[in-house]
Design a protein around this motif. Structure first.
Motif, PDB file in Angstrom:
ATOM      1  N   LEU A 172       0.772  -1.239   0.100  1.00 48.19           N
ATOM      2  CA  LEU A 172      -0.087  -0.076   0.029  1.00 48.19           C
ATOM      3  C   LEU A 172       0.984   1.287   0.149  1.00 48.19           C
ATOM      4  N   ASP A 173       0.898   2.010  -0.972  1.00 37.99           N
ATOM      5  CA  ASP A 173       1.473   3.360  -1.232  1.00 37.99           C
ATOM      6  C   ASP A 173       0.788   4.370  -0.676  1.00 37.99           C
ATOM      7  N   ARG A 174       1.338   5.048   0.047  1.00 38.47           N
ATOM      8  CA  ARG A 174       0.588   6.324   0.541  1.00 38.47           C
ATOM      9  C   ARG A 174       1.356   7.621   0.070  1.00 38.47           C
ATOM     10  N   ASN A 175       0.905   8.065  -1.150  1.00 39.77           N
ATOM     11  CA  ASN A 175       1.401   9.293  -1.705  1.00 39.77           C
ATOM     12  C   ASN A 175       0.823  10.470  -1.207  1.00 39.77           C
ATOM     13  N   GLY A 176      -0.179  10.522  -0.409  1.00 41.59           N
ATOM     14  CA  GLY A 176      -0.839  11.800   0.105  1.00 41.59           C
ATOM     15  C   GLY A 176      -2.076  11.198   0.667  1.00 41.59           C
ATOM     16  N   ASN A 177      -2.689  12.372   1.320  1.00 41.78           N
ATOM     17  CA  ASN A 177      -3.836  11.805   2.200  1.00 41.78           C
ATOM     18  C   ASN A 177      -4.916  11.302   1.248  1.00 41.78           C
ATOM     19  N   ALA A 178      -5.061  11.637  -0.018  1.00 40.65           N
ATOM     20  CA  ALA A 178      -6.230  11.251  -1.147  1.00 40.65           C
ATOM     21  C   ALA A 178      -5.574  10.136  -1.976  1.00 40.65           C
ATOM     22  N   GLU A 179      -4.244   9.791  -1.757  1.00 37.05           N
ATOM     23  CA  GLU A 179      -3.534   9.079  -2.808  1.00 37.05           C
ATOM     24  C   GLU A 179      -3.061   7.884  -2.345  1.00 37.05           C
ATOM     25  N   LEU A 180      -3.966   6.825  -2.318  1.00 30.51           N
ATOM     26  CA  LEU A 180      -3.614   5.543  -1.587  1.00 30.51           C
ATOM     27  C   LEU A 180      -3.810   4.451  -3.016  1.00 30.51           C
ATOM     28  N   GLN A 181      -2.318   3.938  -3.039  1.00 34.43           N
ATOM     29  CA  GLN A 181      -2.307   2.897  -4.293  1.00 34.43           C
ATOM     30  C   GLN A 181      -2.098   1.680  -3.894  1.00 34.43           C
ATOM     31  N   LEU A 182      -2.798   0.542  -4.080  1.00 30.24           N
ATOM     32  CA  LEU A 182      -2.416  -0.844  -3.639  1.00 30.24           C
ATOM     33  C   LEU A 182      -1.899  -1.567  -5.055  1.00 30.24           C
ATOM     34  N   TYR A 183      -0.731  -2.079  -4.626  1.00 33.29           N
ATOM     35  CA  TYR A 183      -0.258  -2.882  -5.694  1.00 33.29           C
ATOM     36  C   TYR A 183      -0.224  -4.252  -5.594  1.00 33.29           C
ATOM     37  N   VAL A 184      -0.387  -5.058  -6.410  1.00 32.54           N
ATOM     38  CA  VAL A 184      -0.331  -6.593  -6.161  1.00 32.54           C
ATOM     39  C   VAL A 184       0.603  -7.254  -7.127  1.00 32.54           C
ATOM     40  N   VAL A 185       1.230  -8.111  -7.006  1.00 32.02           N
ATOM     41  CA  VAL A 185       1.940  -9.075  -7.816  1.00 32.02           C
ATOM     42  C   VAL A 185       1.687 -10.454  -7.478  1.00 32.02           C
ATOM     43  N   SER A 186       1.428 -11.200  -8.470  1.00 33.24           N
ATOM     44  CA  SER A 186       0.531 -12.423  -8.483  1.00 33.24           C
ATOM     45  C   SER A 186       0.774 -13.171  -9.797  1.00 33.24           C
ATOM     46  N   ALA A 187       1.002 -14.869  -9.344  1.00 29.30           N
ATOM     47  CA  ALA A 187       0.528 -15.515 -10.587  1.00 29.30           C
ATOM     48  C   ALA A 187      -0.433 -15.655 -11.372  1.00 29.30           C
ATOM     49  N   GLY A 188      -1.528 -15.265 -10.659  1.00 30.00           N
ATOM     50  CA  GLY A 188      -2.806 -15.436 -11.255  1.00 30.00           C
ATOM     51  C   GLY A 188      -3.402 -13.976 -11.472  1.00 30.00           C
ATOM     52  N   ARG A 189      -4.503 -13.956 -12.266  1.00 31.12           N
ATOM     53  CA  ARG A 189      -4.995 -12.655 -12.666  1.00 31.12           C
ATOM     54  C   ARG A 189      -5.847 -12.313 -11.548  1.00 31.12           C
ATOM     55  N   PRO A 190      -6.063 -11.190 -10.680  1.00 29.86           N
ATOM     56  CA  PRO A 190      -6.912 -11.100  -9.743  1.00 29.86           C
ATOM     57  C   PRO A 190      -8.304 -10.534 -10.144  1.00 29.86           C
ATOM     58  N   ASP A 191      -9.341 -10.600  -9.468  1.00 34.12           N
ATOM     59  CA  ASP A 191     -10.629 -10.052  -9.819  1.00 34.12           C
ATOM     60  C   ASP A 191     -10.776  -9.074  -8.319  1.00 34.12           C
ATOM     61  N   LEU A 192     -10.875  -7.686  -8.509  1.00 33.82           N
ATOM     62  CA  LEU A 192     -11.079  -6.893  -7.526  1.00 33.82           C
ATOM     63  C   LEU A 192     -12.287  -6.027  -7.235  1.00 33.82           C
ATOM     64  N   THR A 193     -13.254  -6.937  -7.719  1.00 36.45           N
ATOM     65  CA  THR A 193     -14.767  -6.260  -7.648  1.00 36.45           C
ATOM     66  C   THR A 193     -15.107  -5.909  -6.474  1.00 36.45           C
ATOM     67  N   HIS A 194     -14.732  -6.979  -5.561  1.00 38.53           N
ATOM     68  CA  HIS A 194     -15.202  -6.667  -4.007  1.00 38.53           C
ATOM     69  C   HIS A 194     -14.635  -5.403  -3.411  1.00 38.53           C
ATOM     70  N   LEU A 195     -13.422  -5.393  -3.834  1.00 38.65           N
ATOM     71  CA  LEU A 195     -12.596  -3.976  -3.257  1.00 38.65           C
ATOM     72  C   LEU A 195     -12.992  -2.859  -3.902  1.00 38.65           C
ATOM     73  N   VAL A 196     -13.542  -3.073  -5.108  1.00 33.54           N
ATOM     74  CA  VAL A 196     -14.211  -1.490  -5.669  1.00 33.54           C
ATOM     75  C   VAL A 196     -15.538  -1.345  -4.987  1.00 33.54           C
ATOM     76  N   GLU A 197     -16.367  -2.398  -4.565  1.00 29.64           N
ATOM     77  CA  GLU A 197     -17.428  -2.157  -3.974  1.00 29.64           C
ATOM     78  C   GLU A 197     -17.159  -1.708  -2.420  1.00 29.64           C
ATOM     79  N   GLN A 198     -16.206  -2.074  -1.895  1.00 28.55           N
ATOM     80  CA  GLN A 198     -15.828  -1.692  -0.422  1.00 28.55           C
ATOM     81  C   GLN A 198     -15.098  -0.529  -0.128  1.00 28.55           C
TER      82      GLN A 198
END
Length: 236
Positions: free
Chosen positions: A50-76
């Motif tokens: 989790l990169d905190r580049n500012g109070n409103a700039e929060l970027q999550l980076y993920v490295v994985s063998a499989g392709r993720p589905d982040l639909t639940h994270l978008v909703e949450q």
């Protein structure tokens, strides 16, 4: 291999909950892979940061063998309304072509969030205890000590920009030091992890070893947002 980037919406309560708990964010990341079983010991490593580049700039980076589905994270914790118009809310890139192009002598900017620790023995005859490095000098030395096995060499500063009396010889900055405390599911004892983020510049000395670091992580506490190193081109 895949590299995924997801921006959290810091205004949402769900995002603030994930930001506050590496345990909760780890669970959310792992839930992005329906084929991974939580109890399987031999499943591929999933790294996240989790990169905190500012109070409103929060970027999550993920490295994985499989392709993720982040639909639940978008909703949450994202922007569901934007996703409903056709913007998925995250971007996943094929990582293998980039990794395959890495070559000895290449120079890159890098970022790494890590858990720099060492083992100490409080009293003779007692087992060693894992303890966090708390000073910037020791945190830098921790990373410098992993250059050879990691297949990289952190670049030194030009002579006119060095501050040798402070040991400030490398193109490396330590920032965003945090002490994270949480409880694992089913455990009453709290877990405390000290994390730091390194920004710097490196030269590739062993491309195979560096590819291993980029895909398997560096150091401890990988399940809780540590160990993921990413590279970026030098500014033109």
């Amino acid at each position: 291999m895949h590299l995924t980037r997801f921006r959290l919406n810091a205004a949402r309560p769900g995002a603030r909950k994930l930001i506050a708990s590496p345990q909760a964010l780890h669970a959310a990341v792992m839930s992005s892979f329906p084929d991974l079983l939580p109890s399987a010991a031999d499943q591929p490593r999933v790294l996240w940061r989790l990169d905190r580049n500012g109070n409103a700039e929060l970027q999550l980076y993920v490295v994985s063998a499989g392709r993720p589905d982040l639909t639940h994270l978008v909703e949450q914790a994202g922007w569901p309304a934007a996703a409903a118009t056709g913007t998925p809310g995250w971007r996943t890139y094929g990582y293998a072509p980039f990794l395959d192009r890495l070559g000895k002598g290449d120079i890159w900017n890098f970022r790494l969030t890590a858990n720099p620790v060492h083992s100490v023995r409080v009293r003779d005859g007692q087992p060693t205890k894992r303890t966090a490095h708390v000073t910037t000098r020791h945190q830098i030395d921790w990373l410098l000590g992993r250059q050879e096995i990691g297949g990289f060499r952190i670049q030194e500063k030009p002579q006119d920009r060095r501050h040798t009396e402070h040991g400030d010889l490398h193109q490396l900055v330590v920032r965003d030091q945090r002490s994270l405390e949480f409880r694992k599911t089913g455990s009453k004892a709290p877990v405390t992890i000290k994390t730091v983020t390194y920004d710097g510049r490196l030269e590739v000395t062993d491309s195979d070893a560096l590819r291993k670091i980029l895909t398997e992580g560096l150091g401890k506490a990988k399940a809780y947002g540590c160990g993921l190193m990413t590279l970026a081109p030098l500014a033109t």
